[in-house]
Scaffold this active site. Structure first.
Site, PDB file in Angstrom:
ATOM      1  CE  LYS A 201     -16.849  28.843  83.022  1.00 29.16           C
ATOM      2  NZ  LYS A 201     -17.663  29.640  82.120  1.00 29.16           N
ATOM      3  CB  CYS A 255     -22.538  27.266  83.859  1.00 31.42           C
ATOM      4  SG  CYS A 255     -22.689  27.040  82.088  1.00 31.42           S
TER       5      CYS A 255
HETATM    6  N1  SAJ Z   1     -30.738  32.742  88.568  1.00 28.31           N
HETATM    7  C1  SAJ Z   1     -31.463  33.094  89.707  1.00 28.31           C
HETATM    8  N2  SAJ Z   1     -31.350  34.362  90.215  1.00 28.31           N
HETATM    9  C2  SAJ Z   1     -30.544  35.287  89.607  1.00 28.31           C
HETATM   10  C3  SAJ Z   1     -29.802  34.933  88.468  1.00 28.31           C
HETATM   11  C4  SAJ Z   1     -29.919  33.650  87.974  1.00 28.31           C
HETATM   12  O1  SAJ Z   1     -32.206  32.279  90.276  1.00 28.31           O
HETATM   13  O2  SAJ Z   1     -30.514  36.419  90.117  1.00 28.31           O
HETATM   14  C5  SAJ Z   1     -30.841  31.379  88.020  1.00 28.31           C
HETATM   15  C6  SAJ Z   1     -31.320  31.342  86.568  1.00 28.31           C
HETATM   16  O3  SAJ Z   1     -32.716  31.391  86.484  1.00 28.31           O
HETATM   17  C7  SAJ Z   1     -30.753  30.014  86.090  1.00 28.31           C
HETATM   18  C8  SAJ Z   1     -29.435  29.909  86.853  1.00 28.31           C
HETATM   19  O4  SAJ Z   1     -29.546  30.815  87.950  1.00 28.31           O
HETATM   20  O5  SAJ Z   1     -31.574  28.923  86.453  1.00 28.31           O
HETATM   21  C9  SAJ Z   1     -28.191  30.245  86.048  1.00 28.31           C
HETATM   22  O6  SAJ Z   1     -28.466  31.294  85.145  1.00 28.31           O
HETATM   23  P1  SAJ Z   1     -27.493  32.534  84.871  1.00 28.31           P
HETATM   24  O7  SAJ Z   1     -28.173  33.406  83.890  1.00 28.31           O
HETATM   25  O8  SAJ Z   1     -27.091  33.145  86.149  1.00 28.31           O
HETATM   26  O9  SAJ Z   1     -26.160  31.875  84.303  1.00 28.31           O
HETATM   27  P2  SAJ Z   1     -25.862  30.770  83.165  1.00 28.31           P
HETATM   28  O10 SAJ Z   1     -25.704  29.445  83.836  1.00 28.31           O
HETATM   29  O11 SAJ Z   1     -26.799  30.860  82.026  1.00 28.31           O
HETATM   30  O12 SAJ Z   1     -24.420  31.285  82.648  1.00 28.31           O
HETATM   31  C10 SAJ Z   1     -23.340  31.349  83.577  1.00 28.31           C
HETATM   32  C11 SAJ Z   1     -22.650  32.721  83.464  1.00 28.31           C
HETATM   33  N3  SAJ Z   1     -21.717  32.900  84.587  1.00 28.31           N
HETATM   34  C12 SAJ Z   1     -21.701  34.016  85.341  1.00 28.31           C
HETATM   35  O13 SAJ Z   1     -22.472  34.939  85.165  1.00 28.31           O
HETATM   36  C13 SAJ Z   1     -20.662  34.098  86.402  1.00 28.31           C
HETATM   37  C14 SAJ Z   1     -21.915  32.829  82.132  1.00 28.31           C
HETATM   38  O14 SAJ Z   1     -21.177  34.030  82.074  1.00 28.31           O
HETATM   39  C15 SAJ Z   1     -20.964  31.636  81.955  1.00 28.31           C
HETATM   40  O15 SAJ Z   1     -20.297  31.684  80.710  1.00 28.31           O
HETATM   41  C16 SAJ Z   1     -21.804  30.379  81.983  1.00 28.31           C
HETATM   42  O16 SAJ Z   1     -22.425  30.294  83.287  1.00 28.31           O
HETATM   43  C17 SAJ Z   1     -20.912  29.170  81.750  1.00 28.31           C
HETATM   44  O17 SAJ Z   1     -20.927  28.637  80.631  1.00 28.31           O
HETATM   45  O18 SAJ Z   1     -20.126  28.807  82.629  1.00 28.31           O
END
Ligand code: SAJ
Length: 407
Positions: A201, A255
């Site tokens: 995880k 996360c």
């Molecule tokens: N972000 C970027 N660039 C990107 C992708 C995301 O700057 O290319 C930023 C987003 O704007 C945000 C942050 O990263 O601020 C996180 O967003 P996210 O959409 O990447 O992820 P979370 O935190 O909403 O959800 C993650 C997911 N993990 C993965 O994709 C490995 C989700 O599957 C998990 O269940 C979740 O964390 C969790 O609960 O752990």
């Protein structure tokens, strides 16, 4: 009957999903207000498909209460914050929930931890708590770790379709819990041991954090020599083995901005790439602030009161503000005594949470000359032409009006 403990962003959809798939579920949360809201027939956050899932679960007989239930299976999905100083996981809510389960559960019960924990947390904190209550693990209590994987913004779909990991001490208990999740999960469910499940995880979220950091670092390099990072990423991603993520104003949410620190906290002399990546991501809000000052200088703007931050949540189309880059920028400005004037607006945040918060796009646009796009909500994407007479700093690559400034 399944007693789901903790009805937040993960516990609530999980409880609803099980209930709407024929499992008898009681959801427990110590927050009386939250339980009262659910019992009044309302959900507590916005998420695609959550309201109809809620209606199905209520129809199927789900109950919400502040009381822990006497039953044979518990799912613990309470928050796991991290200690900002040591960077280690703070398992206090998990331990408190397990203790409350021990107070009521019969011998032979299974306790499933869904909360994200760092590798070794179950050994260090959960097992001792169970044993301290006089239970023998493997006989009186069976222990499982089933970390969630759903992404805010697409939770309901991902609950149904994602593959899952079940970590258990005893394979037959792992199989039993696998069957429980299979009541709704159409993905593949792998059964492994608890420590492996804990590690997978955290590693999954760390993988994403490191890759976002790479994109953010590229944005900084390209800014330094005036290259178009988005064009570069687009072309690189046409290579069959390259898949670069998108740079942004920082990383928020509970996360990706949190879990990788667990590895840095536990393995400080080994987890160097992760440590640097997290620092790169954490440095983005200040990088955006510098861009704002550069643009204000270039445009001859000297009034921060005419600068507007669009978006308060940590990403698009969710109402979750935890660790959001916008909040990090406002905090940083406050520390430098220059934050009190910027206007802030987010269509997903109705409550007043920061100074100078506006509550309609019209009022916001009226009040500002420089719009900083920090979150790509659909609302602004559908109204982009209304920014035509403004200076725009777009940190999300969503605005293609001529003259738009980028990271
Ligand atoms: N972000 C970027 N660039 C990107 C992708 C995301 O700057 O290319 C930023 C987003 O704007 C945000 C942050 O990263 O601020 C996180 O967003 P996210 O959409 O990447 O992820 P979370 O935190 O909403 O959800 C993650 C997911 N993990 C993965 O994709 C490995 C989700 O599957 C998990 O269940 C979740 O964390 C969790 O609960 O752990």
């Amino acid at each position: 009957m399944i007693n789901v403990i903790g009805l937040g962003y993960i516990g609530l959809p999980t409880a609803l999903m099980m209930a709407s798939h024929g499992v008898e579920v009681v959801g427990t949360d110590y927050n009386k207000e939250l339980v009262a809201t659910l019992n009044a027939g309302k959900t507590t956050f916005k998420e695609d498909g959550l309201d109809s899932l809620f209606a199905d679960a209520v129809k199927a007989g789900i109950k919400f209460t502040t009381e822990y239930q006497v039953t044979d299976t518990y799912i613990v999905s309470v928050p796991t914050p991290y200690d900002k100083f040591s960077k280690k996981v703070d398992a206090c809510y998990v331990v408190a929930a397990v203790k409350s389960v021990m107070d009521v559960c019969p011998k032979g019960a299974t306790v499933v931890i869904e909360s994200t924990v760092s590798p070794g947390t179950v050994d260090k904190y959960v097992r001792p708590e169970i044993e301290a209550n006089g239970f023998k693990i493997g006989e009186d209590i069976h222990l499982v770790h089933a970390p969630e994987r759903i992404i805010p913004g697409n939770m309901v779909y991902e609950l149904l379709h994602n593959n899952r990991t079940i970590g258990a001490d005893e394979p037959e208990i792992g199989e039993k819990i696998k069957q429980l999740y299979a009541s709704f999960c159409q993905g593949e469910i792998i059964v492994t041991d608890i420590r492996t499940a804990e590690m997978t995880k955290v590693v999954e979220n760390t993988f994403r954090a490191v890759n976002i950091a790479f994109a953010n670092e590229l944005a900084k390099i390209c800014r330094h020599d005036n290259m178009d990072v988005y064009e570069i990423i687009k072309i690189c991603n046409m290579h069959p083995r390259v898949s670069i993520l998108q740079p942004g104003p920082g990383v928020g949410g509970h996360c990706i901005s949190v879990d990788p620190w667990f590895l840095v906290g536990d393995y400080p002399s080994i987890a160097k790439v992760i440590d640097e990546s997290m620092k790169t991501n954490d440095g983005m809000p200040d990088f955006v602030l510098n861009r704002i000052y550069e643009i204000m200088k270039e445009k001859g703007l000297d009034d921060l009161g005419r600068v507007g931050f669009y978006g308060l949540t940590y990403k698009e189309n969710v109402d979750d503000m935890r660790e959001s880059p916008t909040l990090q920028m406002l905090e940083s400005m406050e520390r430098h005594l220059c934050g009190s004037h910027v206007k802030v607006y987010d269509p997903f945040i109705a409550k007043d949470v920061v100074p100078n918060q506006m509550h309609s796009l019209d009022d916001f646009l009226e009040a500002v000359d420089l719009v900083v796009l920090l979150v790509g909500h659909n609302e602004i994407k559908e109204n982009m032409n209304r920014l035509a007479d403004k200076a725009v700093l777009d940190t999300r690559h969503i605005c293609f009006l001529p003259g738009t400034y980028r990271l």
